[in-house]
Design a protein around this motif. Structure first.
Motif, mmCIF file in Angstrom:
data_model
loop_
_atom_site.group_PDB
_atom_site.id
_atom_site.type_symbol
_atom_site.label_atom_id
_atom_site.label_comp_id
_atom_site.label_asym_id
_atom_site.label_seq_id
_atom_site.Cartn_x
_atom_site.Cartn_y
_atom_site.Cartn_z
ATOM 1 N N VAL A 152 -81.323 -73.281 44.933
ATOM 2 C CA VAL A 152 -80.933 -74.595 45.444
ATOM 3 C C VAL A 152 -81.969 -75.619 45.009
ATOM 4 C CG1 VAL A 152 -80.561 -76.001 47.504
ATOM 5 C CG2 VAL A 152 -79.748 -73.635 47.449
ATOM 6 N N ALA A 153 -81.503 -76.709 44.422
ATOM 7 C CA ALA A 153 -82.394 -77.802 44.033
ATOM 8 C C ALA A 153 -82.366 -78.851 45.140
ATOM 9 C CB ALA A 153 -81.949 -78.414 42.710
ATOM 10 N N LEU A 154 -83.516 -79.098 45.751
ATOM 11 C CA LEU A 154 -83.608 -80.103 46.802
ATOM 12 C C LEU A 154 -84.160 -81.397 46.212
ATOM 13 C CD1 LEU A 154 -83.544 -81.015 49.775
ATOM 14 C CD2 LEU A 154 -85.862 -80.074 50.008
ATOM 15 N N HIS A 155 -83.351 -82.447 46.256
ATOM 16 C CA HIS A 155 -83.777 -83.769 45.809
ATOM 17 C C HIS A 155 -84.073 -84.611 47.045
ATOM 18 C CE1 HIS A 155 -82.551 -83.718 41.418
ATOM 19 N NE2 HIS A 155 -82.128 -82.538 41.884
ATOM 20 N N THR A 156 -85.246 -85.232 47.082
ATOM 21 C CA THR A 156 -85.635 -86.048 48.226
ATOM 22 C C THR A 156 -86.110 -87.417 47.762
ATOM 23 O OG1 THR A 156 -87.846 -85.050 48.184
ATOM 24 C CG2 THR A 156 -86.246 -84.109 49.714
ATOM 25 N N TYR A 159 -90.261 -87.314 46.999
ATOM 26 C CA TYR A 159 -90.889 -86.219 46.267
ATOM 27 C C TYR A 159 -90.086 -85.893 45.017
ATOM 28 C CZ TYR A 159 -93.522 -85.310 50.576
ATOM 29 O OH TYR A 159 -94.329 -85.428 51.681
ATOM 30 N N ASP A 160 -90.742 -85.246 44.053
ATOM 31 C CA ASP A 160 -90.027 -84.756 42.884
ATOM 32 C C ASP A 160 -89.103 -83.626 43.314
ATOM 33 O OD1 ASP A 160 -91.347 -86.471 41.150
ATOM 34 O OD2 ASP A 160 -92.978 -85.042 40.761
ATOM 35 N N PRO A 161 -87.996 -83.428 42.610
ATOM 36 C CA PRO A 161 -87.074 -82.342 42.958
ATOM 37 C C PRO A 161 -87.788 -80.992 42.941
ATOM 38 C CG PRO A 161 -86.070 -83.838 41.384
ATOM 39 C CD PRO A 161 -87.514 -84.219 41.460
ATOM 40 N N VAL A 162 -87.393 -80.105 43.829
ATOM 41 C CA VAL A 162 -87.969 -78.754 43.877
ATOM 42 C C VAL A 162 -86.822 -77.753 43.923
ATOM 43 C CG1 VAL A 162 -88.102 -78.806 46.406
ATOM 44 C CG2 VAL A 162 -89.532 -77.213 45.115
ATOM 45 N N THR A 163 -86.977 -76.660 43.180
ATOM 46 C CA THR A 163 -85.956 -75.613 43.162
ATOM 47 C C THR A 163 -86.410 -74.430 43.994
ATOM 48 O OG1 THR A 163 -85.170 -76.264 40.965
ATOM 49 C CG2 THR A 163 -84.612 -74.048 41.722
ATOM 50 N N TYR A 180 -78.869 -81.408 48.637
ATOM 51 C CA TYR A 180 -78.953 -80.053 48.103
ATOM 52 C C TYR A 180 -77.989 -79.948 46.923
ATOM 53 C CZ TYR A 180 -81.090 -78.776 52.613
ATOM 54 O OH TYR A 180 -81.897 -78.688 53.718
ATOM 55 N N LEU A 181 -78.474 -79.414 45.796
ATOM 56 C CA LEU A 181 -77.652 -79.274 44.601
ATOM 57 C C LEU A 181 -77.764 -77.861 44.037
ATOM 58 C CD1 LEU A 181 -78.729 -82.563 42.755
ATOM 59 C CD2 LEU A 181 -76.757 -82.255 44.283
ATOM 60 N N VAL A 182 -76.774 -77.479 43.228
ATOM 61 C CA VAL A 182 -76.832 -76.215 42.497
ATOM 62 C C VAL A 182 -77.499 -76.502 41.158
ATOM 63 C CG1 VAL A 182 -75.523 -74.324 41.487
ATOM 64 C CG2 VAL A 182 -74.720 -75.402 43.593
ATOM 65 N N PRO A 183 -78.659 -75.912 40.873
ATOM 66 C CA PRO A 183 -79.362 -76.214 39.612
ATOM 67 C C PRO A 183 -78.663 -75.599 38.407
ATOM 68 C CG PRO A 183 -80.489 -74.459 40.783
ATOM 69 C CD PRO A 183 -79.403 -74.948 41.704
ATOM 70 N N GLU A 188 -73.698 -70.025 41.853
ATOM 71 C CA GLU A 188 -73.351 -70.183 43.262
ATOM 72 C C GLU A 188 -74.609 -70.163 44.112
ATOM 73 O OE1 GLU A 188 -69.996 -68.361 46.286
ATOM 74 O OE2 GLU A 188 -70.940 -67.040 44.818
ATOM 75 N N ALA A 189 -74.641 -71.004 45.147
ATOM 76 C CA ALA A 189 -75.820 -71.078 46.003
ATOM 77 C C ALA A 189 -75.404 -71.223 47.458
ATOM 78 C CB ALA A 189 -76.706 -72.261 45.594
ATOM 79 N N GLU A 190 -76.083 -70.489 48.340
ATOM 80 C CA GLU A 190 -75.826 -70.565 49.774
ATOM 81 C C GLU A 190 -77.154 -70.698 50.504
ATOM 82 O OE1 GLU A 190 -71.987 -67.539 49.767
ATOM 83 O OE2 GLU A 190 -73.822 -67.035 50.867
ATOM 84 N N LEU A 191 -77.148 -71.460 51.574
ATOM 85 C CA LEU A 191 -78.365 -71.579 52.371
ATOM 86 C C LEU A 191 -78.021 -71.689 53.847
ATOM 87 C CD1 LEU A 191 -78.727 -74.768 53.423
ATOM 88 C CD2 LEU A 191 -79.414 -75.125 51.065
ATOM 89 N N LEU A 192 -78.997 -71.345 54.663
ATOM 90 C CA LEU A 192 -78.894 -71.542 56.100
ATOM 91 C C LEU A 192 -79.740 -72.755 56.448
ATOM 92 C CD1 LEU A 192 -78.070 -70.581 58.966
ATOM 93 C CD2 LEU A 192 -80.226 -69.302 59.018
ATOM 94 N N SER A 193 -79.115 -73.755 57.057
ATOM 95 C CA SER A 193 -79.805 -74.975 57.438
ATOM 96 C C SER A 193 -79.797 -75.118 58.948
ATOM 97 C CB SER A 193 -79.120 -76.197 56.799
ATOM 98 O OG SER A 193 -79.702 -77.400 57.247
#
Length: 217
Positions: A152-156, A159-163, A180-183, A188-193
Protein backbone atom coordinates in the motif's frame (compact mmCIF):
# COMPACT_ATOMS: atom_id res chain seq x y z
CA UNK A 1 -5.45 -16.09 -0.74
CA UNK A 2 -7.53 -13.09 0.19
CA UNK A 3 -9.81 -13.49 3.19
CA UNK A 4 -12.46 -11.48 1.30
CA UNK A 5 -13.18 -14.56 -0.82
CA UNK A 6 -14.77 -16.25 2.20
CA UNK A 7 -17.60 -13.78 2.81
CA UNK A 8 -20.90 -15.33 3.77
CA UNK A 9 -24.01 -14.53 1.75
CA UNK A 10 -25.73 -13.95 5.10
CA UNK A 11 -23.64 -10.87 5.90
CA UNK A 12 -25.78 -7.82 6.67
CA UNK A 13 -26.01 -5.46 3.72
CA UNK A 14 -26.41 -1.70 3.60
CA UNK A 15 -29.78 -2.22 1.92
CA UNK A 16 -31.03 -4.53 4.69
CA UNK A 17 -29.90 -2.12 7.38
CA UNK A 18 -31.59 0.86 5.70
CA UNK A 19 -34.76 -1.15 5.18
CA UNK A 20 -34.71 -2.13 8.87
CA UNK A 21 -34.19 1.49 9.90
CA UNK A 22 -37.10 2.62 7.73
CA UNK A 23 -39.31 -0.13 9.13
CA UNK A 24 -38.52 0.79 12.74
CA UNK A 25 -39.35 4.42 12.03
CA UNK A 26 -42.57 3.48 10.25
CA UNK A 27 -41.60 5.39 7.10
CA UNK A 28 -42.60 4.62 3.53
CA UNK A 29 -39.93 4.90 0.83
CA UNK A 30 -41.49 8.20 -0.23
CA UNK A 31 -41.36 9.57 3.32
CA UNK A 32 -37.73 8.54 3.70
CA UNK A 33 -36.97 10.12 0.33
CA UNK A 34 -38.49 13.43 1.43
CA UNK A 35 -36.59 13.36 4.74
CA UNK A 36 -33.24 12.41 3.20
CA UNK A 37 -33.37 14.21 -0.14
CA UNK A 38 -32.44 10.96 -1.91
CA UNK A 39 -34.73 9.84 -4.77
CA UNK A 40 -37.20 7.02 -4.11
CA UNK A 41 -35.75 5.02 -7.01
CA UNK A 42 -32.25 5.23 -5.50
CA UNK A 43 -33.42 4.18 -2.03
CA UNK A 44 -35.38 1.29 -3.51
CA UNK A 45 -32.37 0.02 -5.47
CA UNK A 46 -30.17 0.24 -2.36
CA UNK A 47 -32.68 -1.71 -0.28
CA UNK A 48 -32.83 -4.45 -2.93
CA UNK A 49 -29.04 -4.68 -3.24
CA UNK A 50 -28.96 -3.23 -6.76
CA UNK A 51 -27.03 -0.10 -5.81
CA UNK A 52 -24.75 1.17 -3.07
CA UNK A 53 -24.21 4.69 -1.76
CA UNK A 54 -21.09 6.83 -1.80
CA UNK A 55 -20.01 8.43 1.46
CA UNK A 56 -21.52 11.75 0.37
CA UNK A 57 -24.94 10.11 0.11
CA UNK A 58 -24.54 8.21 3.40
CA UNK A 59 -23.45 11.40 5.16
CA UNK A 60 -26.36 13.30 3.61
CA UNK A 61 -28.72 10.58 4.79
CA UNK A 62 -27.44 10.64 8.39
CA UNK A 63 -27.48 14.44 8.56
CA UNK A 64 -30.98 14.79 7.11
CA UNK A 65 -32.33 12.10 9.45
CA UNK A 66 -30.58 13.61 12.47
CA UNK A 67 -28.63 10.41 13.14
CA UNK A 68 -25.02 9.44 13.77
CA UNK A 69 -23.33 7.53 10.96
CA UNK A 70 -22.89 4.52 13.28
CA UNK A 71 -26.66 4.27 13.68
CA UNK A 72 -27.02 3.66 9.94
CA UNK A 73 -24.76 0.61 10.27
CA UNK A 74 -26.31 -0.77 13.47
CA UNK A 75 -28.94 -3.48 13.43
CA UNK A 76 -32.04 -3.31 15.57
CA UNK A 77 -31.49 -4.10 19.25
CA UNK A 78 -34.07 -5.99 21.27
CA UNK A 79 -33.10 -4.17 24.46
CA UNK A 80 -31.60 -0.79 25.22
CA UNK A 81 -27.81 -0.79 25.36
CA UNK A 82 -26.69 -1.19 28.97
CA UNK A 83 -24.63 1.59 30.49
CA UNK A 84 -21.40 -0.36 31.02
CA UNK A 85 -17.79 0.00 29.95
CA UNK A 86 -16.89 -3.71 29.73
CA UNK A 87 -18.59 -4.42 26.42
CA UNK A 88 -17.13 -6.45 23.57
CA UNK A 89 -17.91 -7.54 20.03
CA UNK A 90 -16.59 -10.56 18.14
CA UNK A 91 -16.36 -9.56 14.50
CA UNK A 92 -15.59 -11.25 11.19
CA UNK A 93 -16.24 -10.63 7.52
CA UNK A 94 -19.47 -12.62 7.65
CA UNK A 95 -20.96 -10.03 10.02
CA UNK A 96 -19.26 -6.96 8.53
CA UNK A 97 -21.16 -4.29 6.58
CA UNK A 98 -19.77 -3.88 3.07
CA UNK A 99 -19.69 -0.55 1.24
CA UNK A 100 -18.14 -0.30 -2.24
CA UNK A 101 -16.70 2.96 -3.55
CA UNK A 102 -14.47 3.78 -6.55
CA UNK A 103 -11.36 4.05 -4.34
CA UNK A 104 -12.03 1.43 -1.68
CA UNK A 105 -14.06 -1.68 -0.95
CA UNK A 106 -14.89 -1.35 2.77
CA UNK A 107 -15.91 -3.88 5.40
CA UNK A 108 -17.02 -2.17 8.62
CA UNK A 109 -16.31 -4.55 11.50
CA UNK A 110 -18.28 -4.88 14.75
CA UNK A 111 -21.00 -2.75 13.17
CA UNK A 112 -23.61 -3.71 15.74
CA UNK A 113 -21.87 -1.66 18.45
CA UNK A 114 -23.18 1.87 18.86
CA UNK A 115 -21.25 4.91 20.07
CA UNK A 116 -17.82 3.42 19.35
CA UNK A 117 -14.68 5.43 20.06
CA UNK A 118 -12.75 3.46 17.46
CA UNK A 119 -13.89 2.29 14.04
CA UNK A 120 -12.15 -0.80 12.62
CA UNK A 121 -12.37 -1.20 8.85
CA UNK A 122 -10.98 -3.80 6.48
CA UNK A 123 -10.32 -2.15 3.13
CA UNK A 124 -9.38 -3.37 -0.32
CA UNK A 125 -7.59 -0.58 -2.18
CA UNK A 126 -8.67 0.24 -5.74
CA UNK A 127 -7.00 3.49 -6.89
CA UNK A 128 -3.49 3.40 -8.39
CA UNK A 129 -2.64 7.11 -8.65
CA UNK A 130 -3.39 10.33 -6.80
CA UNK A 131 -5.08 11.67 -9.93
CA UNK A 132 -7.35 8.64 -10.03
CA UNK A 133 -8.05 8.90 -6.27
CA UNK A 134 -8.98 12.58 -6.33
CA UNK A 135 -8.81 15.04 -3.43
CA UNK A 136 -6.87 13.85 -0.39
CA UNK A 137 -9.00 12.88 2.61
CA UNK A 138 -8.96 14.84 5.90
CA UNK A 139 -10.71 13.90 9.12
CA UNK A 140 -10.18 14.64 12.79
CA UNK A 141 -8.43 12.20 15.10
CA UNK A 142 -5.74 9.64 14.42
CA UNK A 143 -5.50 6.52 12.28
CA UNK A 144 -3.64 3.23 12.43
CA UNK A 145 -3.27 1.01 9.37
CA UNK A 146 -1.77 -2.49 9.09
CA UNK A 147 -1.15 -4.00 5.65
CA UNK A 148 -2.65 -7.50 5.40
CA UNK A 149 -1.93 -8.29 1.77
CA UNK A 150 0.19 -6.87 -1.03
CA UNK A 151 1.61 -3.37 -0.72
CA UNK A 152 0.00 0.00 0.00
CA UNK A 153 1.34 3.42 -0.97
CA UNK A 154 0.38 6.06 1.59
CA UNK A 155 0.35 9.60 0.22
CA UNK A 156 0.10 12.37 2.82
CA UNK A 157 -0.04 16.14 2.78
CA UNK A 158 3.24 16.86 4.59
CA UNK A 159 5.43 13.80 3.88
CA UNK A 160 6.85 12.04 0.85
CA UNK A 161 4.87 8.95 -0.21
CA UNK A 162 5.79 5.75 1.64
CA UNK A 163 5.14 2.17 0.53
CA UNK A 164 4.13 -0.33 3.18
CA UNK A 165 4.28 -4.08 2.60
CA UNK A 166 2.36 -6.94 4.21
CA UNK A 167 3.10 -7.00 7.95
CA UNK A 168 4.03 -3.30 8.11
CA UNK A 169 1.98 -0.53 9.69
CA UNK A 170 1.64 3.22 10.07
CA UNK A 171 0.10 5.51 12.69
CA UNK A 172 -0.60 9.11 11.74
CA UNK A 173 -2.57 12.27 12.37
CA UNK A 174 -5.58 11.82 10.11
CA UNK A 175 -6.39 15.54 9.99
CA UNK A 176 -3.46 15.59 7.54
CA UNK A 177 -4.59 14.96 3.96
CA UNK A 178 -4.01 11.33 3.01
CA UNK A 179 -4.82 8.60 0.50
CA UNK A 180 -4.12 4.87 0.26
CA UNK A 181 -3.12 3.65 -3.21
CA UNK A 182 -2.05 0.41 -4.87
CA UNK A 183 1.59 0.94 -5.97
CA UNK A 184 2.91 -0.03 -9.38
CA UNK A 185 3.66 -3.72 -9.64
CA UNK A 186 1.07 -4.75 -7.04
CA UNK A 187 -2.14 -6.36 -8.26
CA UNK A 188 -4.14 -6.28 -5.02
CA UNK A 189 -3.80 -4.68 -1.59
CA UNK A 190 -5.75 -5.03 1.66
CA UNK A 191 -5.29 -3.30 4.98
CA UNK A 192 -6.89 -3.05 8.38
CA UNK A 193 -7.54 0.55 9.39
CA UNK A 194 -8.58 1.71 12.85
CA UNK A 195 -9.81 5.30 13.09
CA UNK A 196 -10.15 7.06 16.42
CA UNK A 197 -10.91 10.58 17.63
CA UNK A 198 -11.04 12.49 20.88
CA UNK A 199 -14.80 11.92 21.16
CA UNK A 200 -17.61 10.07 19.45
CA UNK A 201 -18.49 12.87 17.01
CA UNK A 202 -14.90 12.95 15.74
CA UNK A 203 -14.99 9.20 15.21
CA UNK A 204 -18.22 9.45 13.23
CA UNK A 205 -16.64 12.12 11.06
CA UNK A 206 -13.75 9.73 10.47
CA UNK A 207 -16.11 6.94 9.49
CA UNK A 208 -17.43 8.88 6.55
CA UNK A 209 -14.68 11.29 5.56
CA UNK A 210 -12.26 8.43 5.00
CA UNK A 211 -14.52 7.26 2.18
CA UNK A 212 -15.26 10.65 0.57
CA UNK A 213 -14.76 10.53 -3.17
CA UNK A 214 -15.68 12.47 -6.25
CA UNK A 215 -18.00 9.84 -7.69
CA UNK A 216 -21.69 10.69 -7.39
CA UNK A 217 -24.71 8.52 -8.02
Amino acid sequence: MSTIMYISSEAPTLGALLRGLRSRQGWTLKEMSVKSGIPVSTLSKVEHGQLTLTYDKLYQLSQRLGMRMSELFAEEESDAEPVVTARRSLGNLATAVRVETPNYDYYYLCAELRRKRMIPVLARIRANTVKEFGQLVHHSGEEFAFVLKGSVALHTEFYDPVTLHAGESVYFDSSMGHAYLVPEGCEEAELLSVMAGGNEEEVQTALGSHAREKAQL
